[in-house]
Design an enzyme around this catalytic site. Structure first.
Site, PDB file in Angstrom:
ATOM      1  N   GLY A  78      -1.078  14.164   6.037  1.00  0.00           N
ATOM      2  CA  GLY A  78      -1.846  12.931   5.812  1.00  0.00           C
ATOM      3  C   GLY A  78      -3.195  13.033   6.490  1.00  0.00           C
ATOM      4  N   GLY A 109      -6.086  10.522   5.480  1.00  0.00           N
ATOM      5  CA  GLY A 109      -5.858   9.077   5.462  1.00  0.00           C
ATOM      6  C   GLY A 109      -6.692   8.399   6.541  1.00  0.00           C
ATOM      7  N   GLN A 110      -6.406   7.118   6.781  1.00  0.00           N
ATOM      8  CA  GLN A 110      -7.220   6.361   7.732  1.00  0.00           C
ATOM      9  C   GLN A 110      -7.211   7.006   9.123  1.00  0.00           C
ATOM     10  OE1 GLN A 110      -5.913   2.439   8.965  1.00  0.00           O
ATOM     11  NE2 GLN A 110      -7.973   1.779   9.464  1.00  0.00           N
ATOM     12  N   ARG A 113      -5.146  14.375  -1.541  1.00  0.00           N
ATOM     13  CA  ARG A 113      -6.082  13.409  -2.128  1.00  0.00           C
ATOM     14  C   ARG A 113      -7.191  13.070  -1.140  1.00  0.00           C
ATOM     15  NH1 ARG A 113      -2.624   8.586  -3.740  1.00  0.00           N
ATOM     16  NH2 ARG A 113      -1.168   9.823  -2.576  1.00  0.00           N
ATOM     17  N   ILE A 157       4.421  16.035   0.666  1.00  0.00           N
ATOM     18  CA  ILE A 157       5.314  15.947   1.825  1.00  0.00           C
ATOM     19  C   ILE A 157       6.784  16.177   1.425  1.00  0.00           C
ATOM     20  CG2 ILE A 157       5.773  13.418   1.865  1.00  0.00           C
ATOM     21  CD1 ILE A 157       4.828  15.695   4.818  1.00  0.00           C
ATOM     22  N   TYR A 172       8.000  -0.921   4.133  1.00  0.00           N
ATOM     23  CA  TYR A 172       7.238  -0.133   5.118  1.00  0.00           C
ATOM     24  C   TYR A 172       7.841  -0.326   6.515  1.00  0.00           C
ATOM     25  CZ  TYR A 172       3.141   1.041   8.053  1.00  0.00           C
ATOM     26  OH  TYR A 172       2.287   1.544   8.997  1.00  0.00           O
ATOM     27  N   LYS A 192       9.761   2.164   9.182  1.00  0.00           N
ATOM     28  CA  LYS A 192       9.299   2.363  10.561  1.00  0.00           C
ATOM     29  C   LYS A 192      10.452   2.147  11.542  1.00  0.00           C
ATOM     30  CE  LYS A 192       5.064   3.578   9.810  1.00  0.00           C
ATOM     31  NZ  LYS A 192       4.768   5.027   9.896  1.00  0.00           N
ATOM     32  N   ILE A 247      -5.293  -1.001  12.619  1.00  0.00           N
ATOM     33  CA  ILE A 247      -6.368  -0.148  13.134  1.00  0.00           C
ATOM     34  C   ILE A 247      -7.662  -0.389  12.368  1.00  0.00           C
ATOM     35  CG2 ILE A 247      -7.098   2.234  13.487  1.00  0.00           C
ATOM     36  CD1 ILE A 247      -4.241   2.805  14.210  1.00  0.00           C
TER      37      ILE A 247
HETATM   38  N1  SER Z   1      -1.915  -1.337   9.252  1.00  0.00           N
HETATM   39  C1  SER Z   1      -0.585  -1.317   8.739  1.00  0.00           C
HETATM   40  C2  SER Z   1      -0.449  -2.180   7.553  1.00  0.00           C
HETATM   41  O1  SER Z   1      -1.121  -3.181   7.509  1.00  0.00           O
HETATM   42  C3  SER Z   1       0.380  -1.755   9.775  1.00  0.00           C
HETATM   43  O2  SER Z   1       0.887  -0.641  10.410  1.00  0.00           O
HETATM   44  O3  SER Z   1       0.321  -1.897   6.707  1.00  0.00           O
END
Ligand code: SER
Length: 314
Positions: free
Chosen positions: A8, A11-12, A36, A51, A139, A143, A169
């Site tokens: 990744g 990614g961000q 990507r 992955i 999601y 986690k 973030i």
């Molecule tokens: N920044 C993430 C989200 O908003 C949270 O871990 O999905």
């Protein structure tokens, strides 16, 4: 030295963690996995693999003598609700593949958890390290389950796996990508582009957030810590700043004209299920965590960086 693999990588978080790792350990020691959003000016070692292709990832581990993996691939909260099946496969399947490779090749692993591991039954203010984890997004389910899987691989197989529960973030290098906390990034882009922003959570919605530089420092710090000092092998609470959407808008308005309207959508429910603030005292005690950016400094830095990098606003 043994090389580092980052999944990744574009990614961000990857987009900013990779340059930090390259600076610290040398560009020749960082292998980036992605397929990507690879920037045209990317400099470094690149491998293009999904992955789910564990065989190919194992070849990469052997080819470069990898010793550590930062496993960042993940489908975020809002996007995850559009395809929960795929989210489970990518987030859990990917993590399981990486942990299995870690057992076989003696790898050290970093894996990010999130405030999304918490849910509506979790205490919302100064959420403790050990608390109720009943997330209501796929999601978040990946986690919470992923945290337990990491701890299991540590206890059962001795894998040195380390993790933090990132807050939302805030960063300028990549555009928002399917998360619920993305409004706190998008608002900066729109403030500079049009001076207007339609926010998808309510004005009073408050969530824990962190500027990217702090997130990168935290990641490097937990990975550099002595193994014996780490008392948490699920995932550490991590905090910096908490503010509402309205407070963020006010702070930006100190620098720019900005008109914000509030039109909550399905992401409001997700935001409402997460904490407002986080108790990260264990991360501070165990490996010396201390954030540097408050709301004012983060806002100044975001505006400065986006102004200097105007092509991002095109
Ligand atoms: N920044 C993430 C989200 O908003 C949270 O871990 O999905």
């Amino acid at each position: 030295m043994k090389k580092i693999l980052v999944t990744g990588a574009f990614g961000q978080i990857g987009s900013e963690l990779v340059p930090a790792l390259q600076k610290e350990f040398g560009t020749e020691n960082i292998v980036c996995l992605g397929h990507r959003n690879i920037p045209a000016d990317f400099k470094g070692i690149l491998e293009k693999t999904g992955i789910d292709e564990i065989g190919k990832i194992e070849e990469i581990v052997n080819k470069y003598q990898i010793g550590t993996i930062y496993h960042l691939v993940s489908i975020l909260s809002a996007k995850g609700e559009k395809d929960p099946q795929l989210t489970w496969e990518v987030n859990m399947g990917g993590l399981k593949n990486i942990l299995d490779l870690a057992v076989k090749h003696g790898l050290k692993i970093f894996w990010p958890s999130s405030i999304a591991a918490f849910g509506p039954t979790t205490p919302r203010k100064m959420t403790p390290q050990k608390t109720i984890l009943e997330p209501t997004t796929m999601y978040g389910v990946t986690k919470a389950a992923g945290e337990l899987l990491c701890q299991y691989y540590f206890l059962k197989f001795g894998v040195d796996v380390r993790s933090v529960r990132y807050p939302g973030i805030i960063s300028w290098k990549t555009e928002p990508g399917g998360g619920t906390t993305d409004y706190a990034v998008a608002i900066f882009y729109e403030a500079l582009k049009t001076g207007k922003y339609q926010c998808f959570v309510k004005e009073e919605t408050s969530l824990p957030m962190m500027y990217m530089d702090d997130a990168v420092r935290a990641t490097l710090a937990i990975m550099a810590a002595d193994s014996e000092k780490l008392t948490v092998r699920t995932s550490y609470n991590l905090a910096a700043i908490s503010f509402s959407a309205g407070e963020l808008a006010l702070e930006i308005k100190k620098h720019l004209p900005l008109e914000v309207t509030y039109q909550p959508d399905e992401r409001q429910k997700i935001a409402d299920s997460w904490p407002e603030s986080i108790d990260d005292s264990l991360a501070r005690k165990d490996w010396g965590w201390l954030p540097e950016y408050d709301l004012a400094r983060m806002t100044q830095e975001m505006i400065k960086q986006l102004r200097e990098n105007k092509k991002l606003l095109a």
